[in-house]
Design an enzyme around this catalytic site. Structure first.
Site, PDB file in Angstrom:
ATOM      1  CD  GLU A 105      -2.878  -1.241   2.285  1.00  0.00           C
ATOM      2  OE1 GLU A 105      -2.303  -1.543   3.356  1.00  0.00           O
ATOM      3  OE2 GLU A 105      -4.096  -1.039   2.206  1.00  0.00           O
ATOM      4  CD  GLU A 125      -3.481  -5.988   3.735  1.00  0.00           C
ATOM      5  OE1 GLU A 125      -3.607  -6.712   2.715  1.00  0.00           O
ATOM      6  OE2 GLU A 125      -2.828  -4.927   3.749  1.00  0.00           O
TER       7      GLU A 125
HETATM    8  N1  3HC Z   1       4.621  -8.017  11.386  1.00  0.00           N
HETATM    9  C1  3HC Z   1       5.395  -8.460  12.387  1.00  0.00           C
HETATM   10  N2  3HC Z   1       6.289  -9.435  12.280  1.00  0.00           N
HETATM   11  C2  3HC Z   1       6.407 -10.000  11.069  1.00  0.00           C
HETATM   12  C3  3HC Z   1       5.640  -9.622   9.972  1.00  0.00           C
HETATM   13  C4  3HC Z   1       4.706  -8.569  10.151  1.00  0.00           C
HETATM   14  N3  3HC Z   1       3.939  -8.113   9.142  1.00  0.00           N
HETATM   15  N4  3HC Z   1       5.986 -10.370   8.907  1.00  0.00           N
HETATM   16  C5  3HC Z   1       6.947 -11.213   9.331  1.00  0.00           C
HETATM   17  N5  3HC Z   1       7.215 -10.980  10.642  1.00  0.00           N
HETATM   18  C6  3HC Z   1       8.215 -11.655  11.466  1.00  0.00           C
HETATM   19  C7  3HC Z   1       7.896 -13.116  11.693  1.00  0.00           C
HETATM   20  O1  3HC Z   1       7.050 -13.288  12.792  1.00  0.00           O
HETATM   21  C8  3HC Z   1       9.276 -13.688  11.933  1.00  0.00           C
HETATM   22  O2  3HC Z   1       9.627 -13.363  13.254  1.00  0.00           O
HETATM   23  P1  3HC Z   1      10.500 -14.360  14.117  1.00  0.00           P
HETATM   24  O3  3HC Z   1      11.803 -14.508  13.382  1.00  0.00           O
HETATM   25  O4  3HC Z   1      10.582 -13.698  15.439  1.00  0.00           O
HETATM   26  O5  3HC Z   1       9.709 -15.626  14.107  1.00  0.00           O
HETATM   27  C9  3HC Z   1      10.162 -12.856  11.003  1.00  0.00           C
HETATM   28  O6  3HC Z   1       9.425 -11.668  10.732  1.00  0.00           O
HETATM   29  C10 3HC Z   1      10.493 -13.542   9.688  1.00  0.00           C
HETATM   30  O7  3HC Z   1       9.267 -13.991   9.111  1.00  0.00           O
HETATM   31  P2  3HC Z   1       9.130 -15.432   8.434  1.00  0.00           P
HETATM   32  O8  3HC Z   1       9.682 -16.469   9.338  1.00  0.00           O
HETATM   33  O9  3HC Z   1       7.732 -15.562   7.996  1.00  0.00           O
HETATM   34  O10 3HC Z   1      10.124 -15.261   7.218  1.00  0.00           O
HETATM   35  P3  3HC Z   1       9.958 -15.708   5.705  1.00  0.00           P
HETATM   36  O11 3HC Z   1      11.162 -15.229   5.011  1.00  0.00           O
HETATM   37  O12 3HC Z   1       9.581 -17.139   5.639  1.00  0.00           O
HETATM   38  O13 3HC Z   1       8.680 -14.906   5.157  1.00  0.00           O
HETATM   39  C11 3HC Z   1       7.317 -12.999   4.704  1.00  0.00           C
HETATM   40  C12 3HC Z   1       8.738 -13.510   5.031  1.00  0.00           C
HETATM   41  C13 3HC Z   1       6.888 -13.479   3.316  1.00  0.00           C
HETATM   42  C14 3HC Z   1       7.376 -11.500   4.716  1.00  0.00           C
HETATM   43  C15 3HC Z   1       6.307 -13.527   5.751  1.00  0.00           C
HETATM   44  O14 3HC Z   1       6.829 -13.240   7.045  1.00  0.00           O
HETATM   45  C16 3HC Z   1       4.947 -12.929   5.692  1.00  0.00           C
HETATM   46  O15 3HC Z   1       4.149 -13.357   4.899  1.00  0.00           O
HETATM   47  N6  3HC Z   1       4.636 -11.941   6.546  1.00  0.00           N
HETATM   48  C17 3HC Z   1       3.321 -11.399   6.714  1.00  0.00           C
HETATM   49  C18 3HC Z   1       2.897 -10.554   5.546  1.00  0.00           C
HETATM   50  C19 3HC Z   1       1.540  -9.974   5.795  1.00  0.00           C
HETATM   51  O16 3HC Z   1       0.578 -10.654   6.037  1.00  0.00           O
HETATM   52  N7  3HC Z   1       1.445  -8.637   5.725  1.00  0.00           N
HETATM   53  C20 3HC Z   1       0.226  -7.941   5.918  1.00  0.00           C
HETATM   54  C21 3HC Z   1       0.204  -7.385   7.300  1.00  0.00           C
HETATM   55  S1  3HC Z   1      -1.315  -6.584   7.682  1.00  0.00           S
HETATM   56  C22 3HC Z   1      -1.162  -5.025   7.034  1.00  0.00           C
HETATM   57  O17 3HC Z   1      -0.188  -4.740   6.419  1.00  0.00           O
HETATM   58  C23 3HC Z   1      -2.273  -4.065   7.285  1.00  0.00           C
HETATM   59  C24 3HC Z   1      -2.284  -2.923   6.334  1.00  0.00           C
HETATM   60  O18 3HC Z   1      -3.248  -3.113   5.349  1.00  0.00           O
HETATM   61  C25 3HC Z   1      -2.586  -1.626   7.050  1.00  0.00           C
END
Ligand code: 3HC
Ligand code: NAI
Length: 681
Positions: A105, A125
């Site tokens: 975004e 999301e």
């Molecule tokens: N917030 C907080 N922590 C996050 C995070 C997030 N959005 N995304 C990843 N992390 C953390 C994980 O918990 C993990 O922490 P840890 O090492 O303490 O366990 C660390 O980052 C690494 O994450 P992964 O183990 O998942 O690492 P990968 O390399 O396998 O994957 C990724 C990376 C593809 C970025 C995956 O973490 C992911 O899909 N993250 C979530 C993405 C997501 O859903 N984003 C949307 C959030 S909601 C939002 O943005 C609202 C907006 O519309 C206002």
């Protein structure tokens, strides 16, 4: 430097480097630093353009999900984006790694979007029980049209750079160094603004179809997301953004989003295995799989899809041919569905070697056995492998129920034996229980987890107990459902009530699908171990005695016509007879009672599994049930679900379940699961 954002200058272009390891989540500190950096660069008359780029492995993986339980502190992401849109200079988003959720975004708030090859963009999301809250539902349709935006947002799709370029989600893919290309672009477009929010929403065909697709069995927040996308372009932009934000804020703190956040973090915790394990995984390049039946062929396919070579063994030439055909068909299916391209499919086929001779495994780093579920056969195999495998090779068993210690006792290297319990179909199902036997070394366990990651699986550590975590809890659940059959309900009543609770399928439809004969064989083999005082429902035995082995024989708990299950009066008669023979006066079960009785059994067994150390964290149980057994993800899994219930009601349900089960029931202490009533939201 402004906190977690550094400002660097490349002539008259300012480069804002976001630096919040590991994935640059958009935390409060990041938003504050971004806001300050934007103010600094826009106040500098020498700056003609700006680039937003992430340090480390990602652009921004989304808003910081850990902050979602708290009131959001200012500035919120929409304010940061508004500052970029209000700036006179152009902003170029230079994307790499993940640009997801709030990260994408933010990119949509910029004037141009340039991505490195391999970048993944999207709005996931809805997979977290919320909707995009920083303009995503209003801006994505302006780039890709409403129907495609609905598809992408409702499924939370993560889109690779090439596809994103084709769809218009990004403007270009960097051909050289991402930062340098982005700086060059910002310099070239100096003086130009190109706000997505000012663009018209293009007319695109297929809106009704997209809405119908996305609404099927959709959770309420997905319907909200669809409504927001429909609104894009038909209301003033500011109103659309405000309505989206208001919905996002409400959904963010609702129980379903909390549950989905719980499972998001539980999955990542589970993937770490035991917290005290220091060993690093051994590199695994050459795999062996023994047994080319249902599971062996699926496991070999999973390995081939991950791009690794496999030697597949079977003692029966016809079975090996069948396994080869199943693998070929699965690879073709993966190609057809676009999961791999033609080159990868070709490489996967070339990576497969088959043999009838165990000696072909001599160079393997890890061998997974998936032969018949028979301890003598497996022990004999394990013993023979001693003379064949390299001394440092890991040996994993895919057994469902057998004692892995008994298997490990047949080798002179018991430390290298672990369980790797895949789920069927093994190349599709994500769950993988990594089972620690008595003498499994830390190195072998760490390697099991490393391999799971390589295969794209969700690993969970389990102890060597009958059925490990998942099958053991599922057995308690199925038994509770069988008690309900005998007490007054019919398979279709129970299946419908549990599907309504949220299970992907009811237990009897599942049993018919997997086949009743295997469990029947196992029950007969273990009959001598059963305490005669335990409540035993013989309805499944009666079905098997009548040749009703489930879907594959056209009849089980249901009768199958054109592949569709239909309630069968013959089954009803059998069930009534079974109750009569046990002297049970059947009484209809209230619909609401069915899920409670089933959940009481699950929660009680989960507490045993945890207190015995078979699962090492309560969240691991949730991860297993959600990823392997069709338990509804949006409840957060059974433990999270139980923590949200009224403790008195749950305790009462467990006491009732104890009465229904009779002497075989061992009540567990629910406190080990953290069920105290304090977690309710
Ligand atoms: N917030 C907080 N922590 C996050 C995070 C997030 N959005 N995304 C990843 N992390 C953390 C994980 O918990 C993990 O922490 P840890 O090492 O303490 O366990 C660390 O980052 C690494 O994450 P992964 O183990 O998942 O690492 P990968 O390399 O396998 O994957 C990724 C990376 C593809 C970025 C995956 O973490 C992911 O899909 N993250 C979530 C993405 C997501 O859903 N984003 C949307 C959030 S909601 C939002 O943005 C609202 C907006 O519309 C206002
Ligand atoms: P299957 O019967 O489909 O295949 C077993 C294969 O092993 C057969 O092709 C057989 O010829 C071969 N085999 C038997 N003994 C052998 C030996 N000594 N050497 C080499 N090959 C040998 O069985 P399935 O369903 O694939 O199960 C295999 C294992 O996976 C079992 O331990 C089972 O409990 C477990 N499992 C099964 C699941 C399922 O849904 N089917 C799920 C998870 C685990």
């Amino acid at each position: 430097m402004t906190g977690q954002v550094h400002i660097e200058r490349e002539r008259d272009v300012a480069v804002l480097v976001i630096d919040n390891p590991p994935v640059n989540a958009g935390s409060t500190d990041v938003r504050r630093a971004l806001m300050a950096a934007i103010a600094t660069v826009t106040a500098d008359a020498d700056v003609k353009g700006a680039v937003l780029i992430g340090a480390g492995r990602s652009f921004i993986a989304g808003s910081d999900i850990r902050e979602f339980d708290l009131p959001l502190a200012p500035p919120e992401m929409p304010q940061v984006i508004a500052a970029i849109e209000a700036a006179a200079i152009p902003f170029v988003a230079a994307l790499h790694g993940a640009a997801l959720g709030g990260g994408y975004e933010l990119a949509l708030g910029c004037d141009w979007r340039l991505a490195a090859p391999g970048t993944v963009v999207g709005l996931p999301e809805t997979t977290l029980g919320i909707i995009p809250g920083a303009g995503g539902t209003q801006k994505l349709p302006r780039l890709v049209g409403r129907p495609r935006a609905i598809d992408l947002i409702a499924t939370g799709a993560r889109v690779g750079a090439d596809e994103a370029l084709g769809l218009g989600m990004i403007d270009a893919i960097a051909t050289g160094d991402l930062r340098q290309d982005a700086v060059a672009l910002a310099a070239r477009v100096a003086g130009q603004k190109r706000r997505v929010i000012d663009m018209a929403v293009p007319d695109a065909p297929g809106l009704d179809e997209a809405i119908a697709r996305a609404s099927r069995r959709a959770r309420p927040h997905v319907i909200h997301a669809i409504d927001c996308v429909r609104m894009a372009g038909s209301v003033a932009a500011a109103d659309g953004l405000a309505q989206e934000r208001a919905l996002f804020q409400t959904l963010r703190i609702a129980p379903e989003a909390r549950a989905l956040r719980h499972i998001f973090f539980a999955e990542r915790d589970a993937a770490r295995g035991h917290p005290d394990r220091a060993a690093r995984p051994l590199p695994v390049d050459r795999f062996g799989v023994i047994g080319s039946g249902t599971m062996g062929a699926g496991i070999a396919t999973a390995i081939l899809l991950a791009g690794k070579p496999v030697v597949l063994i079977d003692s029966d030439a016809a079975a090996l041919d069948r396994g080869l055909a199943a693998i070929t068909a699965a690879l073709e299916e993966a190609l057809r569905r676009g999961k791999i391209d033609a080159a990868k499919a070709q490489a996967a086929r070339a990576n497969l070697t088959t043999s009838l001779d165990l000696a072909a495994l001599s160079a393997c780093d890890l061998v997974i056995e998936a032969v018949f579920e028979d301890l003598d056969i497996k022990r004999d195999l394990v013993a023979r492998l001693d003379a064949i495998l390299r001394p440092d090779a890991i040996l994993a068993t895919n057994t469902s129920y057998l004692d892995i210690d008994a298997m490990a006792a047949a080798t002179s290297h018991p430390d290298r034996v672990i369980g790797m319990h895949f789920f069927s179909p093994a190349h599709i199902m994500k769950l993988l229980e990594i089972v620690r036997a008595g003498q499994s070394s830390d190195l072998a366990m760490a390697t099991g987890f490393g391999v799971a990651r390589m295969l794209g699986k969700q690993p969970v550590e389990a102890g060597n107990s009958f059925g490990f975590i998942g099958n053991r809890i599922y057995a308690a659940y199925r038994a509770a459902c069988e008690f309900m059959l005998e007490d007054g309900a019919l398979p279709q009543d129970i299946d419908a009530a549990l599907q309504e609770f949220g299970f992907a399928m009811g237990p009897f439809a599942v049993a018919d699908l997997s086949g009743l004969d295997i469990a029947w064989r196992m029950r007969r083999a273990r009959a001598h171990l059963r305490d005669p005082a335990d409540r035993y429902v013989d309805i499944p035995d009666r079905l098997c005695e009548a040749g009703r082995f489930g879907r594959k024989t056209g009849a089980g708990y249901y009768r199958y016509e054109d592949g569709k299950p239909r309630p069968d009066p013959e089954v009803e008669a059998m069930i009534l007879a079974a109750s009569r023979d046990r002297g049970i006066a059947r009484a209809p079960l209230a619909k609401g009672d069915i899920p409670w009785r089933a959940m009481a059994a699950i929660v009680n067994e989960a507490a045993h599994v945890l207190s015995e150390g078979v699962a090492i964290r309560p969240g691991d149980i949730d991860v297993v049930l959600v990823n392997g057994y069709g338990f509804p993800r949006w409840t957060g899994g059974p433990v999270h679900w139980a923590r949200q219930q009224d403790v008195a009601a749950l305790t009462m349900a467990c006491a009732r379940a104890a009465r229904m089960t009779g002497p075989g029931h061992v009540p567990a202490d629910l406190k080990v699961l953290g069920i105290t009533g304090d977690h309710r939201s």
